[in-house]
Each structure stands twice: as structure tokens, then as C-alpha cells.
Design an enzyme around this catalytic site. Structure first.
Site, PDB file in Angstrom:
ATOM      1  N   ASP A 156       6.716   0.114   6.120  1.00 43.83           N
ATOM      2  CA  ASP A 156       6.106   0.597   4.891  1.00 43.83           C
ATOM      3  C   ASP A 156       7.176   1.318   4.060  1.00 43.83           C
ATOM      4  O   ASP A 156       7.942   2.130   4.590  1.00 43.83           O
ATOM      5  CB  ASP A 156       4.961   1.566   5.205  1.00 43.83           C
ATOM      6  CG  ASP A 156       4.154   1.928   3.971  1.00 43.83           C
ATOM      7  OD1 ASP A 156       3.200   1.185   3.654  1.00 43.83           O
ATOM      8  OD2 ASP A 156       4.482   2.947   3.321  1.00 43.83           O
ATOM      9  N   ILE A 157       7.238   0.982   2.762  1.00 46.98           N
ATOM     10  CA  ILE A 157       8.222   1.616   1.891  1.00 46.98           C
ATOM     11  C   ILE A 157       7.866   3.085   1.693  1.00 46.98           C
ATOM     12  O   ILE A 157       6.715   3.413   1.347  1.00 46.98           O
ATOM     13  CB  ILE A 157       8.290   0.897   0.529  1.00 46.98           C
ATOM     14  CG1 ILE A 157       8.685  -0.570   0.734  1.00 46.98           C
ATOM     15  CG2 ILE A 157       9.286   1.586  -0.402  1.00 46.98           C
ATOM     16  CD1 ILE A 157       8.723  -1.386  -0.547  1.00 46.98           C
ATOM     17  N   ASN A 164       7.009   3.859  -8.265  1.00 51.39           N
ATOM     18  CA  ASN A 164       6.244   3.247  -9.351  1.00 51.39           C
ATOM     19  C   ASN A 164       6.065   4.212 -10.519  1.00 51.39           C
ATOM     20  O   ASN A 164       6.226   3.837 -11.683  1.00 51.39           O
ATOM     21  CB  ASN A 164       4.871   2.803  -8.838  1.00 51.39           C
ATOM     22  CG  ASN A 164       4.877   1.381  -8.303  1.00 51.39           C
ATOM     23  OD1 ASN A 164       5.754   0.594  -8.640  1.00 51.39           O
ATOM     24  ND2 ASN A 164       3.915   1.059  -7.463  1.00 51.39           N
ATOM     25  N   HIS A 169       6.445  -0.139 -12.646  1.00 54.10           N
ATOM     26  CA  HIS A 169       5.947  -1.112 -11.669  1.00 54.10           C
ATOM     27  C   HIS A 169       6.893  -2.303 -11.500  1.00 54.10           C
ATOM     28  O   HIS A 169       6.935  -2.911 -10.422  1.00 54.10           O
ATOM     29  CB  HIS A 169       4.557  -1.608 -12.087  1.00 54.10           C
ATOM     30  CG  HIS A 169       3.489  -0.565 -11.941  1.00 54.10           C
ATOM     31  ND1 HIS A 169       2.899  -0.281 -10.730  1.00 54.10           N
ATOM     32  CD2 HIS A 169       2.930   0.276 -12.840  1.00 54.10           C
ATOM     33  CE1 HIS A 169       1.999   0.680 -10.883  1.00 54.10           C
ATOM     34  NE2 HIS A 169       1.994   1.035 -12.169  1.00 54.10           N
ATOM     35  N   ASP A 173       8.114  -3.552  -7.979  1.00 54.66           N
ATOM     36  CA  ASP A 173       8.074  -4.928  -7.454  1.00 54.66           C
ATOM     37  C   ASP A 173       9.448  -5.351  -6.945  1.00 54.66           C
ATOM     38  O   ASP A 173       9.556  -6.050  -5.927  1.00 54.66           O
ATOM     39  CB  ASP A 173       7.608  -5.886  -8.547  1.00 54.66           C
ATOM     40  CG  ASP A 173       6.131  -5.735  -8.865  1.00 54.66           C
ATOM     41  OD1 ASP A 173       5.420  -5.091  -8.076  1.00 54.66           O
ATOM     42  OD2 ASP A 173       5.698  -6.254  -9.909  1.00 54.66           O
ATOM     43  N   GLU A 199       2.867  -2.233  -0.345  1.00 55.98           N
ATOM     44  CA  GLU A 199       4.254  -2.020   0.071  1.00 55.98           C
ATOM     45  C   GLU A 199       4.408  -2.097   1.588  1.00 55.98           C
ATOM     46  O   GLU A 199       5.396  -1.619   2.153  1.00 55.98           O
ATOM     47  CB  GLU A 199       4.753  -0.661  -0.428  1.00 55.98           C
ATOM     48  CG  GLU A 199       4.109   0.557   0.232  1.00 55.98           C
ATOM     49  CD  GLU A 199       2.789   0.974  -0.387  1.00 55.98           C
ATOM     50  OE1 GLU A 199       2.354   2.112  -0.155  1.00 55.98           O
ATOM     51  OE2 GLU A 199       2.179   0.156  -1.108  1.00 55.98           O
TER      52      GLU A 199
END
Length: 300
Positions: A156-157, A164, A169, A173, A199
Site C-alpha cells: 500500500d502506498i 493526491n 490526482h 496516478d 493505491e
């Protein structure tokens, strides 16, 4: 009256059960020859259309001759048999061949296009559109199709919402794509990388010792930490936290996924940018990867 009587006669004077058997055999043969199936290319369609057209032409020619011979024997043929045979030989095969090729190519190309579209839709249904790697559906399908012991990792980021909100955004991405690219470059052999959602990412390996798998997870974490993304408001880095679990052959997807996910949250709670292992009780520290990776171990 004579024609009505003729229609009631058994074919060639054979017993009704034999006649039905012959009709059934002929029908099944025709269906088999005309069966389109799946074509890999238009060339396959054209090639098979010629083969099928030749067979259908011979069958039509044989039926034509047989019917006229029967009519001739019954005295119902209104013209000379010899002239008929010449005309049937000159016209029936070529006309039947052209028509068979024409219609077979039309339907074959249509079936080919449908097959290509179906394959593409099937691929899209198992692919994450942003990153190009597998999605959760494909990830779970791969797990259920695998046999023997498996290793699963969840990544998980870290602080993705901050990325964001701060950089937008589009760069968020970009961060997701970078992580997917690194994972795909690290896990290549007998592994599947997937974007589970948002994410969050998953990695599944079916033919890799768990210690080696844990070491690859740590390698991926370090490579991701070296990534830099340039934006209008400056350059920023990304890190990930990971949870790793090994699964026995009798353990289902939800059980292994839950353990990996729990280890991921422990990594988050422990300070982020780290890997936590969740091993089965029978695994030794070396098998669990502790001595080789230096990552933390969680109780199973």
C-alpha cells in the site's frame, strides 16, 4: 397420386430403422463439416472454407445423382438420364462450391471477429486499466487455480491521500503506475502482480521459497523508495508498506489474504515504509525470511 405414393416409400426400399440411421449419420456429418468453431485468423477461415466447400460439393453431387437415379428407377424422371448426369456433373459441384465458400467465409469471419472481441473483453475484465497489470478478479482467480504452497504480499502506498491533495490526482496516478512498474520488474517468475484497488497492490507467487519471496518484497520496497516524481510544485518520493503471508495448500484465498492484509496494517502502524511477515506456526525464522531480509515478523 403417384408422387404422393412415392413420398411414402422408404428411401431406396430400405427398412425404416436403417433409413433413419443413414439420415442421422448424414446429418451429423454435415453438422461436423459446417461447424465453425474458433478461428485464430482470417487465414484459418479461408483455408477451412475451401476444405468444407469441397466436401459439401461432393456430398451435394452425390445426393443429386442418387435422387435422380431413384426417380429414374421409379419412372418419374421426365428427361433423359444421360443428359441429366452431364448437366449435374457440370453445374452441381461448382455452384455448390462457390456458395459454400461464400457463406462459410461470411459466417467464419463473423465468428472470428466475435471470438477476438470476446478474448479482448475477457482480457480487459482481468486487467487494471490504469497500470496494465492484473486486477483483483484475476488475482483471486490465479490464487484459486494454484496448487501447493503459495506466498502472497500486499503493498500500500504510504500517505497516498497527501500525495493526491498536494500534487494532484494526475501525479497520484503516476505514483500508482510507478509502483506497478517496479513490482512487475521485481516479481517476474511464476508470479502475478495485481492492483487490488486504489493505491493497494497484491503479489502472488506459487513457485518461490518464502524466504526468497520475502527478500523480493524488501527489494521492491527499496526500489520504490528510490523513485522520484516531478510535479509543478516540486519533486516528491513515494514509499510503500507491505504485508507478506505464506499459504498452505489447504488454505483458501480469504484466509491468506486476511493474514497478509493484517501484516500490512501492522507495517503501517509500525511506522510505514517497511515489510511485515505473517508466517504459519510451522515456519522457521529462516523459512519466514527474517534472517535474510531483516524485516519484521508478525505472529500468525
Amino acid at each position: 397420386m403417384e408422387m404422393e405414393h412415392f413420398l411414402k416409400l422408404p428411401l431406396l426400399g430400405l427398412a425404416p430403422n436403417v433409413e433413419c440411421f443413414m439420415i442421422s449419420v448424414a446429418r451429423n456429418w454435415v453438422v461436423k463439416q459446417l461447424e465453425l468453431g474458433e478461428f485464430q485468423s482470417y487465414r484459418d477461415v479461408y483455408r477451412k472454407s475451401v476444405t468444407v466447400a469441397l466436401k459439401v460439393s461432393l456430398l451435394a453431387y452425390g445426393i443429386n445423382l442418387m435422387c435422380h437415379l431413384v426417380l429414374h428407377q421409379l419412372g418419374l424422371l421426365p428427361y433423359d438420364l444421360k443428359a441429366l448426369l452431364i448437366v449435374a456433373t457440370l453445374l452441381t459441384p461448382p455452384i455448390t462450391f462457390v456458395l459454400a465458400v461464400f457463406f462459410y467465409v461470411i459466417f467464419g469471419c463473423a465468428i472470428h471477429d466475435i471470438g477476438v472481441s470476446r478474448a479482448r473483453l475477457e482480457e480487459l475484465s482481468h486487467t487494471d486499466m490504469l497500470t496494465g497489470i492484473a486486477n483483483r478478479r484475476a488475482f483471486q482467480t490465479a490464487f484459486e487455480a494454484a496448487h501447493g504452497e503459495k506466498a502472497m504480499a500486499m503493498f500500500d502506498i504510504d500517505r497516498f491521500k497527501v500525495i493526491n491533495d498536494t500534487y494532484g490526482h494526475s501525479l497520484g496516478d503516476e505514483a500508482i503506475v510507478r509502483v506497478a512498474t517496479v513490482l512487475s520488474s521485481v516479481f517476474t517468475k511464476d508470479c502475478i502482480c495485481a492492483r487490488i484497488g486504489g493505491e493497494e497492490f497484491g503479489v502472488l507467487c506459487t513457485d518461490m521459497p518464502f524466504g526468497e519471496f520475502a527478500a523480493c518484497c524488501e527489494l521492491a520496497r527499496r526500489r520504490i523508495a528510490r523513485e522520484r516524481i516531478a510535479g509543478d510544485d516540486g519533486t516528491f518520493g513515494i514509499t510503500v508498506s507491505g504485508g507478506v503471508a505464506n499459504g498452505l495448500p489447504d488454505q483458501g484465498f480469504s484466509q491468506v489474504f486476511s493474514r497478509a492484509d493484517k501484516a500490512l496494517y501492522e507495517a503501517k502502524a509500525g511506522g510505514r515504509n517497511r515489510i511485515v511477515l505473517s508466517c504459519n506456526d510451522h515456519s522457521s525464522p529462516k523459512e519466514c525470511g527474517n534472517s535474510e531480509t531483516g524485516v519484521a515478523r508478525s505472529a500468525a
